[in-house]
Design a protein around this motif. Structure first.
Motif, PDB file in Angstrom:
ATOM      1  N   ALA A  83      -2.677  -3.247   7.388  1.00 61.09           N
ATOM      2  CA  ALA A  83      -4.141  -3.195   7.495  1.00 61.09           C
ATOM      3  C   ALA A  83      -4.782  -3.826   6.253  1.00 61.09           C
ATOM      4  CB  ALA A  83      -4.595  -1.754   7.662  1.00 61.09           C
ATOM      5  N   ALA A  84      -4.197  -3.575   5.086  1.00 64.44           N
ATOM      6  CA  ALA A  84      -4.746  -4.131   3.846  1.00 64.44           C
ATOM      7  C   ALA A  84      -4.705  -5.657   3.881  1.00 64.44           C
ATOM      8  CB  ALA A  84      -3.978  -3.601   2.642  1.00 64.44           C
ATOM      9  N   GLU A  85      -3.587  -6.207   4.384  1.00 63.28           N
ATOM     10  CA  GLU A  85      -3.472  -7.675   4.473  1.00 63.28           C
ATOM     11  C   GLU A  85      -4.557  -8.262   5.352  1.00 63.28           C
ATOM     12  OE1 GLU A  85       0.415  -8.631   5.893  1.00 63.28           O
ATOM     13  OE2 GLU A  85       1.347  -7.687   4.128  1.00 63.28           O
ATOM     14  N   ARG A  86      -5.003  -7.476   6.343  1.00 61.57           N
ATOM     15  CA  ARG A  86      -6.045  -7.976   7.256  1.00 61.57           C
ATOM     16  C   ARG A  86      -7.452  -7.609   6.807  1.00 61.57           C
ATOM     17  NH1 ARG A  86      -1.650  -8.011   8.898  1.00 61.57           N
ATOM     18  NH2 ARG A  86      -0.872  -9.515  10.402  1.00 61.57           N
ATOM     19  N   GLY A  87      -7.570  -7.006   5.645  1.00 62.54           N
ATOM     20  CA  GLY A  87      -8.888  -6.660   5.135  1.00 62.54           C
ATOM     21  C   GLY A  87      -9.519  -5.471   5.838  1.00 62.54           C
ATOM     22  N   LEU A  88      -8.701  -4.667   6.539  1.00 59.03           N
ATOM     23  CA  LEU A  88      -9.243  -3.469   7.190  1.00 59.03           C
ATOM     24  C   LEU A  88      -9.382  -2.370   6.137  1.00 59.03           C
ATOM     25  CD1 LEU A  88      -6.937  -3.536  10.349  1.00 59.03           C
ATOM     26  CD2 LEU A  88      -9.226  -4.506  10.105  1.00 59.03           C
ATOM     27  N   SER A  89     -10.402  -1.544   6.284  1.00 63.76           N
ATOM     28  CA  SER A  89     -10.661  -0.588   5.200  1.00 63.76           C
ATOM     29  C   SER A  89     -10.137   0.809   5.491  1.00 63.76           C
ATOM     30  CB  SER A  89     -12.163  -0.529   4.909  1.00 63.76           C
ATOM     31  OG  SER A  89     -12.835  -0.106   6.067  1.00 63.76           O
ATOM     32  N   ALA A  90      -9.738   1.085   6.739  1.00 64.12           N
ATOM     33  CA  ALA A  90      -9.345   2.466   7.043  1.00 64.12           C
ATOM     34  C   ALA A  90      -8.291   2.528   8.140  1.00 64.12           C
ATOM     35  CB  ALA A  90     -10.567   3.262   7.479  1.00 64.12           C
TER      36      ALA A  90
END
Ligand SMILES: CC(C)(COP(=O)(O)OP(=O)(O)OC[C@H]1O[C@@H](n2cnc3c(N)ncnc32)[C@H](O)[C@@H]1OP(=O)(O)O)[C@@H](O)C(=O)NCCC(=O)NCCS
Length: 181
Positions: free
Chosen positions: A103-110
């Motif tokens: 998720a972090a790699e995709r810029g998702l925050s949660a």
């Protein structure tokens, strides 16, 4: 080891789901234990979006899995299941960390999920892993729809809760403290 699932894993994933669900029978939640696993068609659709991870044994056979869908900009964990023969070895936590890094790699925050509030290996377990409840009034439209679908499916016979954990960045990405001078 955690890896992305492939199509030949799907029937094993169904077997894991049935075996992992059986524990709900021990606490009188037979309807949950009897709920059929995702169909091969549904799992194939998740594979198409590359949102299925498995933890594998030394023979590369899946013993745990997790499914994710994007819901209102968050990585929504649709399912985490660990085969009882491999439970309590942190595979569930490892799968969640893998999803968090993805998720972090995709810029998702949660990360988000819905779960049973009072089942010891559900909400209390997720709380220990850093998840916090989302109040009903704060549910995003997608999460609200998921909760409605769960109610139609009979899951609200037991208290349900929606939870979230912030995505803090790839694992190990904590900046080292700067040395003065
Ligand atoms: C919930 C689940 C994914 C946890 O996976 P896991 O790899 O066993 O979990 P971890 O090793 O990361 O953490 C283990 C912790 O979970 C909790 N836990 C797991 N099984 C438990 C049980 N039968 N009773 C009480 N607590 C339990 C405990 O806190 C345990 O910590 P401990 O071993 O130090 O006591 C797994 O138990 C499972 O598949 N359960 C059935 C399916 C399910 O409920 N999925 C979640 C739906 S939202």
């Amino acid at each position: 080891m955690i890896r992305s699932a492939v199509s030949t894993d799907l029937t094993t994933i169904q077997d894991i789901e049935i075996a992992a669900g059986a524990v709900f029978r021990d606490i009188g939640m037979d309807a949950v234990a009897d709920d059929p696993p995702f169909t091969l068609e549904e799992l194939t659709e998740y594979l198409r979006t590359e949102c299925v991870w498995v933890a594998v044994d030394a023979h590369d056979t899946p013993v745990a899995y997790a499914l994710v869908a994007l819901v209102d900009g968050a990585a929504h964990i649709e399912q985490v299941s660990v085969h009882p023969g491999h439970a309590r070895r942190r595979l569930g936590a490892l799968l969640l960390d893998e999803i968090s890094a993805w998720a972090a790699e995709r810029g998702l925050s949660a990360l988000t999920l819905t779960t049973f509030a009072d089942v010891p290996w559900n909400a209390p377990y997720y709380e220990r892993l850093g998840f916090r409840p989302i109040q009903e009034r704060d549910l995003t439209p997608g999460l609200f729809r998921i909760r409605e679908a769960e109610a139609r499916h009979g899951l609200t016979a037991w208290p349900r809760v929606t939870m979230t954990r912030p995505v803090t960045g790839p694992l190990g990405a904590v900046e080292p403290a700067r040395q003065p001078g």
